[in-house]
Design a protein around this motif. Structure first.
Motif, PDB file in Angstrom:
ATOM      1  N   SER A  13       0.811  -1.206   0.000  1.00 40.15           N
ATOM      2  CA  SER A  13       0.000   0.000   0.000  1.00 40.15           C
ATOM      3  C   SER A  13       0.851   1.265   0.000  1.00 40.15           C
ATOM      4  O   SER A  13       0.412   2.315  -0.469  1.00 40.15           O
ATOM      5  CB  SER A  13      -0.916   0.025   1.231  1.00 40.15           C
ATOM      6  OG  SER A  13      -1.841  -1.024   1.159  1.00 40.15           O
ATOM      7  N   GLY A  14       2.053   1.162   0.507  1.00 39.95           N
ATOM      8  CA  GLY A  14       2.955   2.316   0.547  1.00 39.95           C
ATOM      9  C   GLY A  14       3.756   2.495  -0.717  1.00 39.95           C
ATOM     10  O   GLY A  14       4.578   3.397  -0.811  1.00 39.95           O
ATOM     11  N   ARG A  15       3.542   1.631  -1.699  1.00 40.03           N
ATOM     12  CA  ARG A  15       4.261   1.708  -2.963  1.00 40.03           C
ATOM     13  C   ARG A  15       3.375   2.317  -4.026  1.00 40.03           C
ATOM     14  O   ARG A  15       2.551   1.639  -4.620  1.00 40.03           O
ATOM     15  CB  ARG A  15       4.691   0.301  -3.414  1.00 40.03           C
ATOM     16  CG  ARG A  15       5.589  -0.467  -2.469  1.00 40.03           C
ATOM     17  CD  ARG A  15       7.030  -0.029  -2.530  1.00 40.03           C
ATOM     18  NE  ARG A  15       7.498   0.115  -3.886  1.00 40.03           N
ATOM     19  CZ  ARG A  15       8.365  -0.690  -4.480  1.00 40.03           C
ATOM     20  NH1 ARG A  15       8.849  -1.705  -3.827  1.00 40.03           N
ATOM     21  NH2 ARG A  15       8.749  -0.463  -5.716  1.00 40.03           N
ATOM     22  N   PRO A  16       3.517   3.613  -4.285  1.00 36.11           N
ATOM     23  CA  PRO A  16       2.648   4.257  -5.276  1.00 36.11           C
ATOM     24  C   PRO A  16       2.871   3.763  -6.708  1.00 36.11           C
ATOM     25  O   PRO A  16       1.988   3.888  -7.553  1.00 36.11           O
ATOM     26  CB  PRO A  16       2.983   5.734  -5.154  1.00 36.11           C
ATOM     27  CG  PRO A  16       4.342   5.776  -4.564  1.00 36.11           C
ATOM     28  CD  PRO A  16       4.472   4.544  -3.719  1.00 36.11           C
ATOM     29  N   ASP A  17       4.048   3.205  -6.977  1.00 36.07           N
ATOM     30  CA  ASP A  17       4.340   2.728  -8.328  1.00 36.07           C
ATOM     31  C   ASP A  17       3.609   1.426  -8.663  1.00 36.07           C
ATOM     32  O   ASP A  17       3.582   1.004  -9.809  1.00 36.07           O
ATOM     33  CB  ASP A  17       5.846   2.547  -8.533  1.00 36.07           C
ATOM     34  CG  ASP A  17       6.469   1.633  -7.503  1.00 36.07           C
ATOM     35  OD1 ASP A  17       5.978   1.591  -6.361  1.00 36.07           O
ATOM     36  OD2 ASP A  17       7.476   0.974  -7.827  1.00 36.07           O
ATOM     37  N   LEU A  18       3.012   0.804  -7.681  1.00 39.48           N
ATOM     38  CA  LEU A  18       2.275  -0.426  -7.964  1.00 39.48           C
ATOM     39  C   LEU A  18       0.851  -0.065  -8.184  1.00 39.48           C
ATOM     40  O   LEU A  18      -0.103  -0.537  -8.069  1.00 39.48           O
ATOM     41  CB  LEU A  18       2.443  -1.425  -6.810  1.00 39.48           C
ATOM     42  CG  LEU A  18       3.869  -1.923  -6.608  1.00 39.48           C
ATOM     43  CD1 LEU A  18       3.931  -2.834  -5.394  1.00 39.48           C
ATOM     44  CD2 LEU A  18       4.342  -2.689  -7.831  1.00 39.48           C
TER      45      LEU A  18
END
Length: 94
Positions: A89-94
Motif C-alpha cells: 500500500s505504501g508503494r505508489p508505483d504499484l
C-alpha cells in the motif's frame, strides 16, 4: 504443583510467540517492515521450541493445542498478510 509447572512451560513459549505476532502487527502499522519481518521469524522459532518442549515434558493438553493453533493463525496468517498489505500500500508505483 509440578504438573502445573510442566504444562506452564510450553504455554508460556506459545504466548511469547503470540506476542511476537502482535508486535509484528504493531510494527507493520507503524511503518517498520523490517522489525515486523523479524518478529515473524522469531515467532517461527518459538513455534518450533514450544512443540519440542511440550513433547519433551509430555505436557500436551487441549488448551495448549488450541493456543498453538491460534498462535499459528496470528503469526503465519494475519501478521504476514498485514505486513505485505501495508508494504504494498505504501508503494505508489504499484
Amino acid at each position: 504443583m509440578s504438573r502445573v509447572l510442566r504444562y506452564l512451560a510450553p504455554n508460556l513459549i506459545t504466548l511469547s510467540s503470540m506476542i511476537f505476532g502482535l508486535v509484528s502487527l504493531w510494527s507493520s502499522h507503524n511503518g517498520d517492515p523490517a522489525l515486523a519481518a523479524w518478529m515473524i521469524i522469531y515467532a517461527v522459532l518459538t513455534d518450533r521450541i514450544d512443540g519440542v518442549t511440550a513433547r519433551a515434558l509430555k505436557a500436551t493438553s487441549e488448551l495448549g493445542m488450541q493456543l498453538d493453533s491460534f498462535a499459528d493463525f496470528l503469526n503465519f496468517g494475519i501478521a504476514p498478510a498485514y505486513l505485505i498489505l501495508v508494504y504494498l500500500s505504501g508503494r505508489p508505483d504499484l
